[in-house]
Design a protein around this motif. Sequence first.
Motif, PDB file in Angstrom:
ATOM      1  N   THR A 197     -32.862  38.019   5.969  1.00 33.28           N
ATOM      2  CA  THR A 197     -31.480  37.772   5.394  1.00 33.28           C
ATOM      3  C   THR A 197     -31.497  37.693   3.768  1.00 33.28           C
ATOM      4  OG1 THR A 197     -30.819  37.044   7.744  1.00 33.28           O
ATOM      5  CG2 THR A 197     -29.339  36.663   5.552  1.00 33.28           C
ATOM      6  N   GLU A 198     -30.774  38.286   3.044  1.00 34.69           N
ATOM      7  CA  GLU A 198     -30.735  37.802   1.664  1.00 34.69           C
ATOM      8  C   GLU A 198     -29.981  36.750   1.411  1.00 34.69           C
ATOM      9  OE1 GLU A 198     -30.129  39.389  -2.797  1.00 34.69           O
ATOM     10  OE2 GLU A 198     -29.557  40.979  -1.246  1.00 34.69           O
ATOM     11  N   VAL A 199     -30.493  35.903   0.714  1.00 34.65           N
ATOM     12  CA  VAL A 199     -29.718  34.376   0.306  1.00 34.65           C
ATOM     13  C   VAL A 199     -29.640  34.143  -1.110  1.00 34.65           C
ATOM     14  CG1 VAL A 199     -30.455  33.426   2.559  1.00 34.65           C
ATOM     15  CG2 VAL A 199     -31.990  32.934   0.777  1.00 34.65           C
ATOM     16  N   THR A 200     -29.637  35.137  -1.827  1.00 38.23           N
ATOM     17  CA  THR A 200     -29.756  35.267  -3.407  1.00 38.23           C
ATOM     18  C   THR A 200     -28.639  34.284  -3.962  1.00 38.23           C
ATOM     19  OG1 THR A 200     -30.727  37.382  -3.718  1.00 38.23           O
ATOM     20  CG2 THR A 200     -29.484  36.531  -5.554  1.00 38.23           C
ATOM     21  N   HIS A 201     -27.466  34.443  -3.381  1.00 39.09           N
ATOM     22  CA  HIS A 201     -26.107  33.867  -3.740  1.00 39.09           C
ATOM     23  C   HIS A 201     -25.806  32.643  -3.097  1.00 39.09           C
ATOM     24  CE1 HIS A 201     -25.659  37.202  -6.292  1.00 39.09           C
ATOM     25  NE2 HIS A 201     -25.848  38.212  -5.362  1.00 39.09           N
ATOM     26  N   GLU A 202     -26.370  32.190  -2.270  1.00 41.00           N
ATOM     27  CA  GLU A 202     -26.512  30.789  -1.290  1.00 41.00           C
ATOM     28  C   GLU A 202     -27.007  29.767  -2.184  1.00 41.00           C
ATOM     29  OE1 GLU A 202     -26.532  30.829   2.704  1.00 41.00           O
ATOM     30  OE2 GLU A 202     -26.496  33.387   2.794  1.00 41.00           O
ATOM     31  N   LYS A 203     -26.467  28.872  -2.904  1.00 43.31           N
ATOM     32  CA  LYS A 203     -27.213  27.958  -3.636  1.00 43.31           C
ATOM     33  C   LYS A 203     -27.678  26.743  -2.802  1.00 43.31           C
ATOM     34  CE  LYS A 203     -25.239  29.603  -7.230  1.00 43.31           C
ATOM     35  NZ  LYS A 203     -26.069  30.423  -7.950  1.00 43.31           N
ATOM     36  N   LYS A 204     -27.729  26.769  -1.525  1.00 41.32           N
ATOM     37  CA  LYS A 204     -28.356  25.736  -0.753  1.00 41.32           C
ATOM     38  C   LYS A 204     -29.729  26.212  -0.777  1.00 41.32           C
ATOM     39  CE  LYS A 204     -27.453  27.587   3.855  1.00 41.32           C
ATOM     40  NZ  LYS A 204     -26.923  27.040   5.173  1.00 41.32           N
ATOM     41  N   TYR A 205     -30.224  27.399  -1.072  1.00 41.31           N
ATOM     42  CA  TYR A 205     -31.625  27.700  -0.920  1.00 41.31           C
ATOM     43  C   TYR A 205     -32.280  27.638  -2.426  1.00 41.31           C
ATOM     44  CZ  TYR A 205     -30.803  29.358   3.724  1.00 41.31           C
ATOM     45  OH  TYR A 205     -30.424  29.529   4.982  1.00 41.31           O
ATOM     46  N   SER A 206     -31.385  27.053  -3.307  1.00 43.71           N
ATOM     47  CA  SER A 206     -32.184  27.037  -4.451  1.00 43.71           C
ATOM     48  C   SER A 206     -33.067  25.811  -4.550  1.00 43.71           C
ATOM     49  CB  SER A 206     -31.096  26.695  -5.744  1.00 43.71           C
ATOM     50  OG  SER A 206     -30.614  25.529  -5.648  1.00 43.71           O
ATOM     51  N   ASN A 207     -34.178  26.095  -5.298  1.00 44.80           N
ATOM     52  CA  ASN A 207     -35.180  24.871  -5.164  1.00 44.80           C
ATOM     53  C   ASN A 207     -34.504  23.533  -5.761  1.00 44.80           C
ATOM     54  OD1 ASN A 207     -38.217  25.669  -4.481  1.00 44.80           O
ATOM     55  ND2 ASN A 207     -37.340  27.234  -5.439  1.00 44.80           N
ATOM     56  N   SER A 208     -33.630  23.686  -6.648  1.00 45.65           N
ATOM     57  CA  SER A 208     -33.042  22.148  -7.427  1.00 45.65           C
ATOM     58  C   SER A 208     -32.172  21.569  -6.264  1.00 45.65           C
ATOM     59  CB  SER A 208     -32.383  22.569  -8.536  1.00 45.65           C
ATOM     60  OG  SER A 208     -31.513  23.663  -8.290  1.00 45.65           O
ATOM     61  N   ASN A 209     -31.547  22.340  -5.310  1.00 44.51           N
ATOM     62  CA  ASN A 209     -30.913  21.922  -4.248  1.00 44.51           C
ATOM     63  C   ASN A 209     -31.508  21.505  -3.295  1.00 44.51           C
ATOM     64  OD1 ASN A 209     -27.858  21.586  -3.262  1.00 44.51           O
ATOM     65  ND2 ASN A 209     -28.908  22.743  -1.601  1.00 44.51           N
ATOM     66  N   LEU A 210     -32.700  22.291  -2.834  1.00 43.08           N
ATOM     67  CA  LEU A 210     -33.556  21.665  -1.790  1.00 43.08           C
ATOM     68  C   LEU A 210     -34.152  20.349  -2.074  1.00 43.08           C
ATOM     69  CD1 LEU A 210     -35.164  25.126  -0.783  1.00 43.08           C
ATOM     70  CD2 LEU A 210     -33.715  23.585   0.633  1.00 43.08           C
ATOM     71  N   ALA A 211     -34.418  19.997  -3.304  1.00 44.09           N
ATOM     72  CA  ALA A 211     -34.945  18.777  -3.897  1.00 44.09           C
ATOM     73  C   ALA A 211     -33.979  17.678  -3.603  1.00 44.09           C
ATOM     74  CB  ALA A 211     -35.428  18.922  -5.230  1.00 44.09           C
ATOM     75  N   ILE A 212     -32.937  18.073  -3.644  1.00 50.61           N
ATOM     76  CA  ILE A 212     -31.587  17.017  -3.391  1.00 50.61           C
ATOM     77  C   ILE A 212     -31.127  16.832  -1.926  1.00 50.61           C
ATOM     78  CG2 ILE A 212     -29.275  16.152  -4.195  1.00 50.61           C
ATOM     79  CD1 ILE A 212     -29.796  17.659  -6.924  1.00 50.61           C
ATOM     80  N   LYS A 213     -30.781  18.117  -1.489  1.00 48.52           N
ATOM     81  CA  LYS A 213     -30.305  18.337   0.054  1.00 48.52           C
ATOM     82  C   LYS A 213     -31.209  18.927   0.817  1.00 48.52           C
ATOM     83  CE  LYS A 213     -25.752  18.234  -1.854  1.00 48.52           C
ATOM     84  NZ  LYS A 213     -24.455  19.192  -2.248  1.00 48.52           N
TER      85      LYS A 213
END
Length: 158
Positions: free
Chosen positions: A134-150
């Motif tokens: 599945t493409e998740v380009t526009h899902e911010k929860k998959y950004s590395n910066s978000n993964l570091a926090i959440k």
Amino acid sequence: MGVEIERKFLVNKEKWSQAIKEERSFFRQGYIVSDPERTIRVRLIDSAGFITIKGLTVGATRTEYEYPIPKEDAQQLLDNFCNSELSKIRYFITHDNKLWEVDEFLGNNEGLIVAEIELTDENEPFSLPDWVDTEVTHEKKYSNSNLAIKPYKNWNIQ
């Protein structure tokens, strides 16, 4: 001005386990600044250090400036200046003459595998390896910066 055009996809774990993986590196990265409009990241890749400044993402495109820094500086920045961090193993795989970077996350994000492809244009055609899901380009929860926090391990916790 540096520009990054990147598409992200989840990986089918069963098919990924069967893929040939030749080149990989250990990444430790932390964030000095992490907000929707700008990110300042420090990265230690095996024995090389980098500092990266990224702007606001519009579509799959954002400004990006990345500079090498001494390994020792990267280590000290990660240890003393980063508000959040993550680690992962990154695999480099060529498929149909395009480089795919596949991240197997470690620590609090263990179990998450994300594939990225960088393009020269948002409409550039490319084919998907069979292990891409599945493409998740526009899902911010998959950004590395978000993964570091959440982190991924907390997503199902209410």
